[in-house]
Write an enzyme that holds these catalytic residues in place. Structure first.
Site, PDB file in Angstrom:
ATOM      1  N   LYS A  86       0.856  -1.194   0.000  1.00  0.00           N
ATOM      2  CA  LYS A  86       0.000   0.000   0.000  1.00  0.00           C
ATOM      3  C   LYS A  86       0.892   1.244   0.000  1.00  0.00           C
ATOM      4  O   LYS A  86       1.727   1.422   0.897  1.00  0.00           O
ATOM      5  CB  LYS A  86      -0.900   0.021   1.244  1.00  0.00           C
ATOM      6  CG  LYS A  86      -1.992  -1.039   1.205  1.00  0.00           C
ATOM      7  CD  LYS A  86      -2.815  -1.022   2.476  1.00  0.00           C
ATOM      8  CE  LYS A  86      -3.718   0.172   2.582  1.00  0.00           C
ATOM      9  NZ  LYS A  86      -4.532   0.131   3.836  1.00  0.00           N
TER      10      LYS A  86
HETATM   11  O1  G3P Z   1      -6.683   1.911   5.481  1.00  0.00           O
HETATM   12  C1  G3P Z   1      -7.553   2.952   5.315  1.00  0.00           C
HETATM   13  C2  G3P Z   1      -8.904   2.741   5.876  1.00  0.00           C
HETATM   14  O2  G3P Z   1      -9.010   1.463   6.346  1.00  0.00           O
HETATM   15  C3  G3P Z   1      -9.245   3.751   6.909  1.00  0.00           C
HETATM   16  O3  G3P Z   1     -10.394   3.407   7.590  1.00  0.00           O
HETATM   17  O4  G3P Z   1     -12.046   3.550   9.398  1.00  0.00           O
HETATM   18  O5  G3P Z   1      -9.742   4.516   9.731  1.00  0.00           O
HETATM   19  O6  G3P Z   1     -11.354   5.615   8.187  1.00  0.00           O
HETATM   20  P1  G3P Z   1     -10.908   4.333   8.789  1.00  0.00           P
END
Ligand code: G3P
Length: 225
Positions: A86
């Site tokens: 990533k």
């Molecule tokens: O890896 C990025 C994504 O999973 C972020 O999720 O829930 O932290 O906005 P969140």
């Protein structure tokens, strides 16, 4: 749409794999930090459990392209095939993606808030582009719409890149993208558990059980009636 778990706790991943049709695991630095252990120890445990054929996505930390490349090489070496590196879609990230793509690496372009980031990542050779649906919503924009438009941009420009939508907070966001046929969604355990938590279903199943037990006796089933 592939159905991926966005988490790094092995016990919870095992639990989700037992119940749901899971295609792989994504992590990010914040998710790994929650485990409080060496990241490679955690990631190797996940890899061993999900097997060599499942997707495992692991993010680089460096801010410069050279550092990202070096991290990518170690990630690939430690975690093997079907590991996706990533890379945040910054200017340095795009530089790293171009070189990694030329090497044949699997790349997931991440930290995507705009359609233009995704388009550039696709052109740079990323396999997936990860728009942050709920975080975009929180900025006052429409995360689902952004993810759909990225999907359309890839198709209209003959790019093989797929959307790997991330950052969900509710079932509706996931459903909208499944209906649209985006490539993948990565979802946290709490949101996954909410996908089929419906009182109506619980009530319907309870009524069936009550009727059957009225017929055959308490605790009886089609096995022993
Ligand atoms: O890896 C990025 C994504 O999973 C972020 O999720 O829930 O932290 O906005 P969140």
């Amino acid at each position: 749409m592939k159905f991926i778990v966005d988490f790094a706790n092995l016990d919870q991943i095992k639990e989700l794999y037992a119940y749901y049709p899971v295609d792989g695991v994504t992590t990010n630095p914040s998710i790994l930090a929650k485990e409080g252990k060496n990241p490679y120890e955690v990631l190797k445990g996940i890899r061993e459990f999900i097997g060599v054929n499942a997707e495992l996505h692991v993010q680089v930390i460096s801010l410069d392209a050279e550092g990202m490349m070096q991290e990518a090489h170690r990630i690939q070496k430690e975690l093997g095939a079907n590991t996706y590196v990533k890379v945040p879609v910054t200017k340095e990230g795009l530089k790293a993606m171009k070189t990694l793509a030329a090497e044949g690496a699997n790349i997931t372009a991440t930290a995507i808030y705009t359609q233009m980031q995704a388009y550039l990542a696709g052109k740079a050779g990323a396999h997936y582009a990860a728009p942050y649906v709920n975080r975009i919503d929180n900025l006052g924009a429409d995360g689902v719409k952004v993810a759909k438009e990225i999907h359309d941009i890839f198709k209209k420009n003959d790019l093989k890149t797929e959307v790997l939508a991330a950052s969900f907070k509710n079932s509706q966001q996931v459903l909208e993208l499944a209906k649209y046929g985006v490539g993948a969604a990565t979802i946290s355990p709490d949101v996954i558990e909410g996908l089929i938590k419906l009182d109506s279903v619980t009530c319907a199943v309870a009524a069936f059980t009550k009727d059957f037990e009225g017929l055959c006796g308490k605790g009886k089933s089609m096995l022993d009636c």
